[in-house]
Scaffold this motif. Structure first.
Motif, PDB file in Angstrom:
ATOM      1  N   GLN A 182       0.833  -1.201   0.000  1.00  0.00           N
ATOM      2  CA  GLN A 182       0.000   0.000   0.000  1.00  0.00           C
ATOM      3  C   GLN A 182       0.873   1.258   0.000  1.00  0.00           C
ATOM      4  OE1 GLN A 182      -2.640  -0.641   3.427  1.00  0.00           O
ATOM      5  NE2 GLN A 182      -4.278  -1.195   2.002  1.00  0.00           N
ATOM      6  N   THR A 183       0.204   2.364  -0.114  1.00  0.00           N
ATOM      7  CA  THR A 183       0.866   3.663  -0.148  1.00  0.00           C
ATOM      8  C   THR A 183       0.530   4.446   1.114  1.00  0.00           C
ATOM      9  OG1 THR A 183       0.804   3.769  -2.560  1.00  0.00           O
ATOM     10  CG2 THR A 183       1.042   5.865  -1.386  1.00  0.00           C
ATOM     11  N   VAL A 184       1.511   5.154   1.627  1.00  0.00           N
ATOM     12  CA  VAL A 184       1.257   6.002   2.794  1.00  0.00           C
ATOM     13  C   VAL A 184       1.949   7.340   2.575  1.00  0.00           C
ATOM     14  CG1 VAL A 184       3.280   5.138   4.071  1.00  0.00           C
ATOM     15  CG2 VAL A 184       1.350   6.143   5.316  1.00  0.00           C
ATOM     16  N   THR A 185       1.294   8.391   3.012  1.00  0.00           N
ATOM     17  CA  THR A 185       1.877   9.733   2.918  1.00  0.00           C
ATOM     18  C   THR A 185       1.948  10.339   4.303  1.00  0.00           C
ATOM     19  OG1 THR A 185       1.011  10.063   0.685  1.00  0.00           O
ATOM     20  CG2 THR A 185       1.668  12.029   1.912  1.00  0.00           C
ATOM     21  N   LEU A 186       3.145  10.738   4.690  1.00  0.00           N
ATOM     22  CA  LEU A 186       3.383  11.368   5.974  1.00  0.00           C
ATOM     23  C   LEU A 186       3.540  12.869   5.739  1.00  0.00           C
ATOM     24  CD1 LEU A 186       6.123   8.902   7.322  1.00  0.00           C
ATOM     25  CD2 LEU A 186       3.634   8.608   7.238  1.00  0.00           C
ATOM     26  N   ARG A 187       3.053  13.631   6.707  1.00  0.00           N
ATOM     27  CA  ARG A 187       3.131  15.077   6.547  1.00  0.00           C
ATOM     28  C   ARG A 187       3.879  15.695   7.715  1.00  0.00           C
ATOM     29  NH1 ARG A 187      -1.085  19.711   4.676  1.00  0.00           N
ATOM     30  NH2 ARG A 187      -0.271  21.413   5.986  1.00  0.00           N
ATOM     31  N   CYS A 188       4.600  16.743   7.409  1.00  0.00           N
ATOM     32  CA  CYS A 188       5.330  17.503   8.417  1.00  0.00           C
ATOM     33  C   CYS A 188       5.093  18.987   8.210  1.00  0.00           C
ATOM     34  CB  CYS A 188       6.825  17.215   8.328  1.00  0.00           C
ATOM     35  SG  CYS A 188       7.843  18.352   9.306  1.00  0.00           S
ATOM     36  N   ASP A 189       4.694  19.647   9.288  1.00  0.00           N
ATOM     37  CA  ASP A 189       4.570  21.107   9.269  1.00  0.00           C
ATOM     38  C   ASP A 189       5.672  21.685  10.146  1.00  0.00           C
ATOM     39  OD1 ASP A 189       1.670  20.127   8.610  1.00  0.00           O
ATOM     40  OD2 ASP A 189       1.719  22.250   8.069  1.00  0.00           O
ATOM     41  N   ASP A 194      13.430  27.721   7.182  1.00  0.00           N
ATOM     42  CA  ASP A 194      13.688  27.328   5.797  1.00  0.00           C
ATOM     43  C   ASP A 194      14.170  25.888   5.671  1.00  0.00           C
ATOM     44  OD1 ASP A 194      15.015  30.583   4.755  1.00  0.00           O
ATOM     45  OD2 ASP A 194      12.963  29.809   4.809  1.00  0.00           O
ATOM     46  N   ASN A 195      14.819  25.414   6.729  1.00  0.00           N
ATOM     47  CA  ASN A 195      15.423  24.080   6.677  1.00  0.00           C
ATOM     48  C   ASN A 195      14.482  23.037   7.267  1.00  0.00           C
ATOM     49  OD1 ASN A 195      18.576  24.394   5.961  1.00  0.00           O
ATOM     50  ND2 ASN A 195      17.808  26.183   7.071  1.00  0.00           N
ATOM     51  N   LEU A 196      14.289  21.977   6.522  1.00  0.00           N
ATOM     52  CA  LEU A 196      13.421  20.897   6.975  1.00  0.00           C
ATOM     53  C   LEU A 196      14.133  19.586   6.710  1.00  0.00           C
ATOM     54  CD1 LEU A 196       9.600  20.603   6.479  1.00  0.00           C
ATOM     55  CD2 LEU A 196      11.077  18.622   6.079  1.00  0.00           C
ATOM     56  N   GLY A 219       6.131  24.909  -2.243  1.00  0.00           N
ATOM     57  CA  GLY A 219       5.954  26.230  -1.651  1.00  0.00           C
ATOM     58  C   GLY A 219       6.848  26.498  -0.467  1.00  0.00           C
ATOM     59  N   GLY A 220       7.681  25.535  -0.138  1.00  0.00           N
ATOM     60  CA  GLY A 220       8.612  25.746   0.961  1.00  0.00           C
ATOM     61  C   GLY A 220       7.986  25.794   2.329  1.00  0.00           C
ATOM     62  N   THR A 221       6.771  25.267   2.460  1.00  0.00           N
ATOM     63  CA  THR A 221       6.138  25.249   3.783  1.00  0.00           C
ATOM     64  C   THR A 221       6.145  23.834   4.321  1.00  0.00           C
ATOM     65  OG1 THR A 221       3.988  25.084   2.701  1.00  0.00           O
ATOM     66  CG2 THR A 221       4.744  27.291   3.357  1.00  0.00           C
ATOM     67  N   TYR A 222       4.980  23.156   4.289  1.00  0.00           N
ATOM     68  CA  TYR A 222       4.942  21.794   4.820  1.00  0.00           C
ATOM     69  C   TYR A 222       5.588  20.837   3.839  1.00  0.00           C
ATOM     70  CZ  TYR A 222       1.081  20.754   1.649  1.00  0.00           C
ATOM     71  OH  TYR A 222       0.316  20.561   0.533  1.00  0.00           O
ATOM     72  N   SER A 223       5.912  19.666   4.336  1.00  0.00           N
ATOM     73  CA  SER A 223       6.537  18.636   3.509  1.00  0.00           C
ATOM     74  C   SER A 223       5.759  17.333   3.634  1.00  0.00           C
ATOM     75  CB  SER A 223       7.979  18.406   3.953  1.00  0.00           C
ATOM     76  OG  SER A 223       8.578  17.337   3.242  1.00  0.00           O
ATOM     77  N   THR A 224       5.793  16.555   2.578  1.00  0.00           N
ATOM     78  CA  THR A 224       5.211  15.217   2.615  1.00  0.00           C
ATOM     79  C   THR A 224       6.269  14.197   2.230  1.00  0.00           C
ATOM     80  OG1 THR A 224       4.462  15.411   0.323  1.00  0.00           O
ATOM     81  CG2 THR A 224       2.879  16.011   2.057  1.00  0.00           C
ATOM     82  N   LEU A 225       6.127  13.025   2.807  1.00  0.00           N
ATOM     83  CA  LEU A 225       7.001  11.900   2.493  1.00  0.00           C
ATOM     84  C   LEU A 225       6.099  10.731   2.140  1.00  0.00           C
ATOM     85  CD1 LEU A 225       9.891  10.700   2.435  1.00  0.00           C
ATOM     86  CD2 LEU A 225       9.559  10.067   4.829  1.00  0.00           C
ATOM     87  N   LYS A 226       6.161  10.330   0.889  1.00  0.00           N
ATOM     88  CA  LYS A 226       5.300   9.244   0.427  1.00  0.00           C
ATOM     89  C   LYS A 226       6.113   7.983   0.243  1.00  0.00           C
ATOM     90  CE  LYS A 226       3.222   9.589  -3.677  1.00  0.00           C
ATOM     91  NZ  LYS A 226       2.175   9.927  -4.666  1.00  0.00           N
TER      92      LYS A 226
END
Lengths: 113, 115
Positions: free
Chosen positions: A17-24, A30-32, A71-78
């Motif tokens: 399956q697929t999963v997407t994780l989000r980070c705010d 600027d650095n994530l 957009g340089g804000t939140y990030s996702t990791l799929k």
């Protein structure tokens, strides 16, 4: 001021399956960074964004992992498709500068069955 | 390759006593930063203390201090007057001054402070 947040806190999915994780990150950072800790082992670096650009993705395990930071804000990791060895805790951290203190999120615990 | 080793998976200490957590690292670089991070149960990881490799003086933050031995590549954390709130997993980490800030972590030491 809100700290680094991650969603979901826990995800259980089946192999394939697929999963997407989000980070705010903290607003204005600027650095994530994304890190992962597999059970009982050390926390390992996955990749680093500066704004929307990938600065270093040397830690990404393979092409099943895709990270974005539009957009340089939140990030996702799929993770697609997920494998058993992908189980672990995925941490996100943000910092103002690359040599500044990194502030960590609570992590997302991913379990692949 | 850079590595960090924490040889003590678990430790315990009585409240008000002193405990030292060990950390060794390996790098061929001379300029880097060392860190101790703390992750309390079910809470976020936070920075405890930071040491610049070019500084000979050991860093101190209240009850937390380090013993930095650059030649031996050792970076131990001493917690004095341990408190129940110090119960956590502690991670030793470092980053090269030349890189973009990515941290290299050890395996972690679980510390339990007993009343």
């Amino acid at each position: 001021e809100a700290g680094v947040t991650q969603f979901p806190s826990h995800s259980v999915i089946e192999k394939g399956q697929t999963v997407t994780l989000r980070c705010d990150p903290i607003s204005g950072h600027d650095n994530l960074y994304w890190y992962r800790r597999v059970m009982g082992k050390e926390i390992k670096f996955l990749l680093h964004f500066v704004k929307e650009s990938k600065q270093d993705e040397s830690g990404m395990p393979n092409n099943r992992f895709l990270a974005e930071r539009t957009g340089g804000t939140y990030s996702t990791l799929k993770v697609q498709p997920a494998e058993l060895e992908d189980s672990g805790v995925y941490f996100c951290a943000s910092s103002h500068g690359s040599r500044s203190e990194q502030y960590f999120g609570p992590g997302t615990r991913l379990t692949v069955t | 390759a850079q590595t960090v080793t924490q040889s003590q998976p678990e430790m315990s200490v009585q409240e008000a006593e002193t405990v030292t957590l060990s950390c060794t690292y390996d790098t061929s670089e001379s300029n880097y930063y060392l860190f101790w991070y703390k992750q309390p149960p079910s809470r976020q990881m936070i920075l405890v203390i930071r040491q610049e490799a070019y500084k000979q003086q050991n860093a101190t933050e209240n009850r937390f201090s380090v013993n930095f031995q650059k030649a031996a590549k050792s970076f131990s954390l001493k917690i004095s007057d341990s408190q129940l709130g110090d119960t956590a997993m502690y991670f030793c980490a470092f980053t090269l001054s030349s890189n973009t800030g990515k941290l290299i972590f050890g395996q972690g030491t679980t510390l339990q402070v007993k009343p």
